[in-house]
Design an enzyme around this catalytic site. Structure first.
Site, PDB file in Angstrom:
ATOM      1  CB  CYS A 126     -11.689 -39.793  -9.469  1.00 42.39           C
ATOM      2  SG  CYS A 126     -10.458 -40.143  -8.192  1.00 42.39           S
ATOM      3  CB  CYS A 127      -9.993 -35.385 -11.947  1.00 39.05           C
ATOM      4  SG  CYS A 127      -8.643 -36.426 -12.528  1.00 39.05           S
ATOM      5  CB  CYS A 207      -3.155 -39.800  -9.030  1.00 42.98           C
ATOM      6  SG  CYS A 207      -3.862 -38.298  -8.321  1.00 42.98           S
ATOM      7  CB  CYS A 210      -4.404 -41.826 -13.187  1.00 47.90           C
ATOM      8  SG  CYS A 210      -5.967 -42.210 -12.378  1.00 47.90           S
ATOM      9  CB  CYS A 233      -6.590 -33.490 -13.674  1.00 49.34           C
ATOM     10  SG  CYS A 233      -5.897 -31.846 -13.365  1.00 49.34           S
TER      11      CYS A 233
HETATM   12  S1  SF4 Z   1      -5.551 -38.535 -11.527  1.00 50.89           S
HETATM   13 FE1  SF4 Z   1      -6.659 -40.484 -11.088  1.00 50.89          FE
HETATM   14  S2  SF4 Z   1      -6.554 -40.837  -8.851  1.00 50.89           S
HETATM   15 FE2  SF4 Z   1      -5.933 -38.694  -9.283  1.00 50.89          FE
HETATM   16  S3  SF4 Z   1      -7.772 -37.523  -8.963  1.00 50.89           S
HETATM   17 FE3  SF4 Z   1      -7.691 -37.986 -11.165  1.00 50.89          FE
HETATM   18  S4  SF4 Z   1      -8.777 -39.950 -11.469  1.00 50.89           S
HETATM   19 FE4  SF4 Z   1      -8.410 -39.662  -9.244  1.00 50.89          FE
END
Ligand code: SF4
Length: 253
Positions: A126-127, A207, A210, A233
């Site tokens: 996701c990151c 985010c 998280c 991240c």
């Molecule tokens: S901090 Fe969480 S929501 Fe944001 S990009 Fe990374 S995994 Fe995704």
């Protein structure tokens, strides 16, 4: 040292790093930023800001040097509404004229995270598409970038240097040696507005899915990716770590 080359290969970058280190490694804060922005990399340096808990200090310094310096804001699509409002307010208050809202590629988002819940099953992936890839694109053409990382934030940042080399680019950490007290004192001296979530127990803000509030006195970053084996991240990884990340995400490792 004036007006260094726009693009460098790794060997040239090493020489560049050495020159920058020799001249500037003893500086910090605004004293480090000002010559790099105005003389060493004019027009080729960007700040990357999360507009998070402590971002206001560097943004204030930047505005006092050159309000037109690009500020890259990674709008992941998962940020707190408070952060988006804070970004608007600070940009207006400081007169920043080039804040760039950088978003994930919609094709990547549709393919990698069609339901918007990838953070729950694979935060690294996701990151990767929400932060790492968009930042790599946003930094294209820049010779240097400025980050807000500090040594006190985590064991992994304990030996952070004010000036680092990253591929063919210089990474500048003006607050690397600053303490929480230094940051608080600067904010108080200049009457800087606090991120609205700080008072609600969020000393480090990323985010929304998280980031959790932490108890008073706890490690500031302990609310980030809570209960996961993850503390960064990925946007600040070194070359080797990024390559391992690519391999991991693509299933090659
Ligand atoms: S901090 Fe969480 S929501 Fe944001 S990009 Fe990374 S995994 Fe995704």
């Amino acid at each position: 040292m004036r007006d260094m080359q726009r693009k460098t290969d790794p060997r040239m970058a090493a020489g560049l790093h050495e020159q920058v280190s020799v001249h500037f490694s003893g500086l910090s804060g605004r004293d480090l930023m000002e010559p790099l922005i105005t003389r060493v990399f004019p027009g080729r340096v960007a700040m990357v800001s999360s507009f998070g808990a402590e971002s206001v200090v560097l943004l204030h310094m930047l505005a006092s040097i050159d309000r037109a310096t690009p500020v890259i804001f990674l709008n992941t699509g998962k940020l707190f509404g408070e952060t988006l409002a804070y970004r608007e307010m600070l940009a207006e208050r400081f007169g920043l004229t080039d804040v760039r809202d950088v978003r994930p590629d919609p094709v990547d988002a549709a393919r990698s995270d069609p339901h918007g819940d990838l953070w729950n099953s694979d935060a690294t992936a996701c990151c990767w598409f929400r932060k790492v890839l968009p930042l790599q694109c946003a930094l294209t053409g820049f010779s240097a970038w400025i980050t807000g990382r500090k040594r006190f934030q985590s064991p992994g940042r304990a030996s952070l240097e004010p000036v680092e080399i990253e591929f063919d680019r210089v990474r500048v950490n003006p607050l690397a040696r600053w303490s929480p007290a230094d940051i608080a004192a600067y904010a108080a001296k200049h009457n800087l507005p606090e991120h609205p979530l700080v008072k609600k127990g969020y000393p480090s803000i990323g985010c929304a899915p998280c980031t959790a509030p932490v108890d008073a006195g706890a490690d500031a970053r302990s609310g980030r990716w809570r209960d996961q084996d993850k503390s960064e991240c990925g946007i600040h990884f070194s070359d080797g770590e990024i390559q391992r990340g690519i391999a991991s995400i693509s299933g090659d490792d």
